[in-house]
Motif scaffolding. Sequence first.
Motif, PDB file in Angstrom:
ATOM      1  N   VAL A 186     -23.510 -26.327  33.272  1.00  0.00           N
ATOM      2  CA  VAL A 186     -22.837 -24.703  32.997  1.00  0.00           C
ATOM      3  C   VAL A 186     -24.049 -24.105  32.309  1.00  0.00           C
ATOM      4  CG1 VAL A 186     -21.457 -23.465  31.329  1.00  0.00           C
ATOM      5  CG2 VAL A 186     -20.604 -25.582  32.627  1.00  0.00           C
ATOM      6  N   THR A 187     -24.515 -22.806  32.842  1.00  0.00           N
ATOM      7  CA  THR A 187     -25.532 -22.146  32.273  1.00  0.00           C
ATOM      8  C   THR A 187     -25.099 -20.821  31.545  1.00  0.00           C
ATOM      9  OG1 THR A 187     -26.963 -22.649  34.531  1.00  0.00           O
ATOM     10  CG2 THR A 187     -27.733 -20.595  32.804  1.00  0.00           C
ATOM     11  N   ALA A 189     -25.770 -17.838  29.510  1.00  0.00           N
ATOM     12  CA  ALA A 189     -26.437 -16.505  30.014  1.00  0.00           C
ATOM     13  C   ALA A 189     -26.793 -15.677  28.737  1.00  0.00           C
ATOM     14  CB  ALA A 189     -25.777 -15.572  31.134  1.00  0.00           C
ATOM     15  N   TYR A 224     -21.611 -17.057  26.319  1.00  0.00           N
ATOM     16  CA  TYR A 224     -21.006 -16.801  27.749  1.00  0.00           C
ATOM     17  C   TYR A 224     -22.021 -17.480  28.693  1.00  0.00           C
ATOM     18  CZ  TYR A 224     -18.446 -13.146  25.309  1.00  0.00           C
ATOM     19  OH  TYR A 224     -17.600 -12.622  24.326  1.00  0.00           O
ATOM     20  N   ASP A 225     -21.344 -17.814  29.849  1.00  0.00           N
ATOM     21  CA  ASP A 225     -22.037 -18.455  31.006  1.00  0.00           C
ATOM     22  C   ASP A 225     -22.618 -17.132  31.890  1.00  0.00           C
ATOM     23  OD1 ASP A 225     -19.665 -17.866  32.626  1.00  0.00           O
ATOM     24  OD2 ASP A 225     -19.193 -20.016  32.844  1.00  0.00           O
ATOM     25  N   THR A 226     -22.735 -17.565  33.093  1.00  0.00           N
ATOM     26  CA  THR A 226     -23.485 -16.624  34.304  1.00  0.00           C
ATOM     27  C   THR A 226     -22.290 -15.844  34.664  1.00  0.00           C
ATOM     28  OG1 THR A 226     -23.472 -18.576  35.917  1.00  0.00           O
ATOM     29  CG2 THR A 226     -25.729 -17.829  34.725  1.00  0.00           C
ATOM     30  N   ASP A 227     -21.172 -16.478  34.896  1.00  0.00           N
ATOM     31  CA  ASP A 227     -19.879 -15.523  35.222  1.00  0.00           C
ATOM     32  C   ASP A 227     -19.201 -14.703  34.066  1.00  0.00           C
ATOM     33  OD1 ASP A 227     -20.167 -16.617  37.764  1.00  0.00           O
ATOM     34  OD2 ASP A 227     -19.315 -18.470  37.408  1.00  0.00           O
ATOM     35  N   GLY A 228     -19.609 -14.944  32.870  1.00  0.00           N
ATOM     36  CA  GLY A 228     -19.083 -14.057  31.788  1.00  0.00           C
ATOM     37  C   GLY A 228     -18.109 -14.704  31.230  1.00  0.00           C
ATOM     38  N   ARG A 229     -18.008 -16.023  31.626  1.00  0.00           N
ATOM     39  CA  ARG A 229     -16.872 -16.933  30.839  1.00  0.00           C
ATOM     40  C   ARG A 229     -17.344 -17.086  29.627  1.00  0.00           C
ATOM     41  NH1 ARG A 229     -15.448 -22.789  33.137  1.00  0.00           N
ATOM     42  NH2 ARG A 229     -17.662 -22.749  32.984  1.00  0.00           N
TER      43      ARG A 229
END
Length: 256
Positions: A186-187, A189, A224-229
């Motif tokens: 999990v990245t 961001a 938040y991760d790269t998907d905005g989650r």
Amino acid sequence: MVPEEPPPHLRVADDLRRRLAAGEWAVGDKLPSRAQLAAHYRVGANVMQKAQERLIIEGLLEGRAGSGTYVRVPRERQRLVHSSHREQRGTSPFLAAMVELGLHGTWDAHSQARTVAPDPIAHRLRITPGDPCVRTDYEFLADGQPAQTATSWEPMAITGGTAVLLPEMGPMAGKGVIERMRSIGVTVAKAVEVPRPSRATQAQANLLGISLGDLVLVIERTYYDTDGRPVETADIVVPDVRWEVAYEYGIEHDAR
């Protein structure tokens, strides 16, 4: 509803703090004996001891073995910098901040898995109320003195069944959210922080060595991760009497 009366030692500590601020005793002065002060305030020796210990924790007084209690040189209010480069060092942002200040940073942590997040936390994490999370309560110390507290929430839908389920256990213990999440693919961001001034609750005051109602800064932080989650959210509580919080950010320049 009648407001709850503060404990006797807090009332005594508040009045001693007032007298110190008014200059009744100068830096380096010796205070009256504990027995004399206890008689003045009409409290027991244990109450007086707890009141003085609170002011010692706050840095206003110092105890000298076999001599008594003295007015200490006031602690310098230090700057706690929040910046993006600290988030990318593969360690705790708090630890990175302490290193830069030349202080020894440590912390205690207690995690609970399968904890139901309160509705406001579920909203911040964009999960369904009732979904299980890992809650971790932190007490951060700088050179052995209380510096800040934090309560962190991570959805078990992300970390469940992995080696990083409990933030302070396993191979990634103490590495910080970004590094731990990276280890499970999990990245992270970005991080969003919302600072809000507040007054210390009794529980916060006890942990931070300050008084009920003292000014604190509560920082609502969410990763938040790269998907905005959202992958983690936390409430960080910083005592205003010891720290000012500054935000540092880089300036991007177009290559021309």
